[in-house]
Design an enzyme around this catalytic site. Structure first.
Site, PDB file in Angstrom:
ATOM      1  N   GLU A 216       1.117  -1.182   0.215  1.00 18.20           N
ATOM      2  CA  GLU A 216      -0.052   0.196   0.332  1.00 18.20           C
ATOM      3  C   GLU A 216       0.798   1.127  -0.519  1.00 18.20           C
ATOM      4  O   GLU A 216       1.579   1.612   0.846  1.00 18.20           O
ATOM      5  CB  GLU A 216      -0.654  -0.134   1.343  1.00 18.20           C
ATOM      6  CG  GLU A 216      -1.693   1.527   1.322  1.00 18.20           C
ATOM      7  CD  GLU A 216      -2.427   1.304   2.487  1.00 18.20           C
ATOM      8  OE1 GLU A 216      -3.810   0.064   2.708  1.00 18.20           O
ATOM      9  OE2 GLU A 216      -1.703   2.246   3.689  1.00 18.20           O
TER      10      GLU A 216
ATOM     11  N   GLY B   2     -14.764   6.122   5.467  1.00 18.29           N
ATOM     12  CA  GLY B   2     -14.186   7.487   5.531  1.00 18.29           C
ATOM     13  C   GLY B   2     -14.394   8.505   6.750  1.00 18.29           C
ATOM     14  O   GLY B   2     -15.284   8.180   8.161  1.00 18.29           O
TER      15      GLY B   2
END
Length: 641
Positions: free
Chosen positions: A20, A112
């Site tokens: 990532e 989020g």
């Protein structure tokens, strides 16, 4: 290619891993990340790589660019993260359309951060309140084109909107099932450092009475420990626990940053082995949150045996004998151990100049121009940090947040969260209350310095011991309405093992130039510039929210304000202040003002006060270059005792 199809092709007994990355904050950092991705992709052969998505879609353009680069240039299947709350639907639509256009088949659908209050989202009603809403939307609009991943929390997830609820991974299971039934294909967990937490979670999920999660791929997320401070910060932000035995080892190793990294590698290796031994073959892959750094990842892959297992799979798929020999050589699998000896060369990095250009391999490399060219043929030992090439490839391994080298792909606060308050609204209001005039703001800054409160909007943890050594100066400076968000004292050759100022490997000496970073009003800034603009011992950078910028530093200049000298090593510069890094932080610092203001409803005294600060204040960094004069900076700022 879809991630689930890639996983299905993994033979029994083999393993995989993925990487990532997050979008760098500077252009040169992005260029150097490209070189690093090339090296890591060729040397370590990840099954896929993912790219994070900034708060409210703030990094959308760069995130999509990186995913495209992975997919088309590096030929690595890319997974684009998407967060859905507090994001305009048009941004989501554009991201999905662009991803499809570029051949990106994998999306990690996340919730989020929710809006801070009802005003924050400018009255718009978002179609996406939870990650499951995004999963459904993607499935409805794109069918099975995208392979969709979702998050899971082995230690439980605390909702910032309901902070009174304790973490409970079992309470989260119905939400995970809902996401899978809506169309999710795989799961990537939150990071953790307690292997037993993941093992227990995975076993419960597999045996849940619904059977909905029995066969879905679950990939545990792994984050190497890059420093003591970053570990403490990340675990607090993510809510994950750290084994007491690990914390004892890390506490004993402070302030030796290299030892802390190595302890982290050992712990992660043990954690991977323990997981592999206790999940009955159901988990054979790991997702590495690289933080845009490579050395620790390389060491973990090698020492855990994951690299060897991955190599065996790749080897079995290779029919071209020449390609096979070349790859084996690059991975150093046929090389004698002597080739891994470290080579030390003289440093070309002058650190005591007032404002020298930044150097890595040549004197022609400046802040705006340096590129990492160790790419195509760099062997795996380079990623490990071995030899002179390894030192060049891992030149930024000692990161220092937003005061680090702006050329580094890891420059900035390496947590992936971006410029947010890092606190739930209820907790933030308890910390900072309801300021109505500038004296209230002054009081908050002073309380933080005195440790009466644990955080301010720009600094989400208590002040360091080092900061306390100059507390009396900072208190007086803040009393003059110069609100400080960064500082350090002058240090001349303290031992690297010093409990207050030390860092890096043992047996070294560390040096610091004094600097301070603060928000000031326009009149005070004008008076300061009039007096000190031409002083050779002072460098300043100043900017506001109106894109105005002032400095007395030369173009492309940079100041190394912290460096270390260690036996058998090149000089390491851990703290560098330059125009490019100042401007990157300048933008974020005023976004934090905005986040703070958004805690309060429109037209309230607190909201108006903070909005006035956004319009009227300047962010200023002042550096005093004589590191042998402990009081030099304070004399310049007229802070005397």
């Amino acid at each position: 290619m879809k991630i689930v199809d890639l996983i299905d092709k993994i033979p029994n007994g083999n393993a995989f891993y993925s990487f990532e990355y997050f979008p760098p904050k500077t252009t040169v950092g992005l260029e150097n990340l490209s070189s690093r991705i090339t090296r890591m992709s060729r040397n370590m052969m990840p099954l896929f790589s993912s790219v994070t998505w900034g708060t409210a879609g703030s990094t959308a353009e760069v995130s999509i660019y990186l995913a495209k680069m992975l997919e088309q240039h590096h030929k690595i299947p890319a997974c684009l993260h998407l967060t859905c709350t507090n994001v305009d639907k048009a941004i989501i639509d554009k991201a999905l359309e662009t991803a499809k256009e570029y051949g990106i088949r994998n999306i990690l659908a996340l919730r989020g951060d929710p809006p801070l209050n009802s005003d924050h989202w400018e009255g718009k009603v978002s179609e996406f309140e939870h990650a499951v809403d995004l999963v459904r939307y993607i499935r409805e609009k794109y069918g099975d084109y995208f392979c969709i991943g979702v998050a899971a929390y082995p230690e439980g997830h605390v909702d910032s909107n309901v902070p009174e609820l304790s973490k409970d991974p079992l309470r989260d299971i119905p939400f995970l099932i809902e996401k899978v039934e809506a169309g999710a294909d795989f799961i990537i967990t939150q990071i953790f450092y307690e292997p037993e937490a993941f093992i227990k979670f995975e076993n419960f999920v597999r045996n849940h009475s619904s059977n909905a999660l029995r066969n879905i791929p679950i990939i545990p997320a792994i984050m190497p420990i890059q420093s003591y401070g970053s570990l403490k910060r990340m675990t607090r932000l993510c809510g994950c626990s750290v084994p007491s035995s690990l914390m004892q080892r890390l506490n004993a190793a402070k302030p030796d940053d290299e030892a802390i990294k190595n302890i982290g590698v050992e712990h992660i290796v043990d954690m991977i082995k323990k997981i592999m031994d206790n999940v009955q073959g159901r988990v054979h892959g790991f997702h590495f949150c690289t933080l845009n750094l490579e050395r620790s990842v390389a060491l973990i892959l090698k020492n855990s045996g994951l690299l060897t297992k991955r190599w065996k799979q790749v080897e079995s798929e290779m029919e071209d004998e020449k390609l096979l020999r070349t790859t084996r050589k690059r991975l150093s699998l046929d090389e004698p151990a002597e080739l891994h000896n470290q080579v030390v060369v003289p440093s070309q990095q002058p650190v005591a100049d007032k404002s020298s250009n930044l150097f890595v391999t040549s004197k022609q490399s400046s802040v705006s121009g340096h590129k990492d060219n160790l790419t195509e043929e760099a062997p795996f030992s380079v990623s490990e940090g071995s030899g002179v090439l390894g030192r060049q490839a891992n030149w930024d391994d000692f990161t220092n947040g937003r005061f680090g080298d702006p050329r580094s792909p890891a420059y900035g606060e390496i947590d992936g969260y971006g410029p947010t308050l890092h606190f739930p609204p209820s907790e933030a209001l308890k910390l900072w209350g309801y300021p109505v005039d500038e004296s209230d703001i002054t009081s908050l800054f002073q309380k933080h310095i005195m440790s009466d409160i644990s955080a301010i909007p720009w600094i989400d943890e208590p002040v360091e011991v080092e900061t306390k050594t100059i507390a009396k100066y900072l208190l007086k400076l803040n009393g003059n309405s110069w609100w400080t968000v960064g500082s350090q004292p002058a240090v001349n050759g303290a031992p690297s093992a010093d409990p207050v100022f030390g860092w890096g490997p043992k047996g070294g000496r560390v040096f610091q130039k004094a600097f301070v970073e603060c928000f000031v009003n326009g009149k005070d800034l004008k008076d300061f510039i009039t007096k000190w603009h031409d002083n050779p011992q002072v460098t300043y950078y100043a900017g506001n929210n109106k894109s105005e910028f002032l400095t007395n530093a030369p173009k492309d200049g940079a100041s190394a304000v912290t460096w270390g000298v260690y036996p058998g090593r090149e000089i390491i510069q851990s703290t560098i202040i330059a125009e490019v890094s100042f401007k990157a932080w300048l933008s974020e610092s005023f976004q934090v003002w905005g986040e703070w203001a958004n805690l309060y409803s429109k037209n309230t005294p607190s909201r108006k006060l903070l909005e006035n600060c956004i319009n009227d204040r300047w962010l200023v960094t002042v550096i005093h270059h004589d590191f042998m004069d402990k009081n030099g900076l304070w004399k310049v700022l007229e802070i005397d005792f």
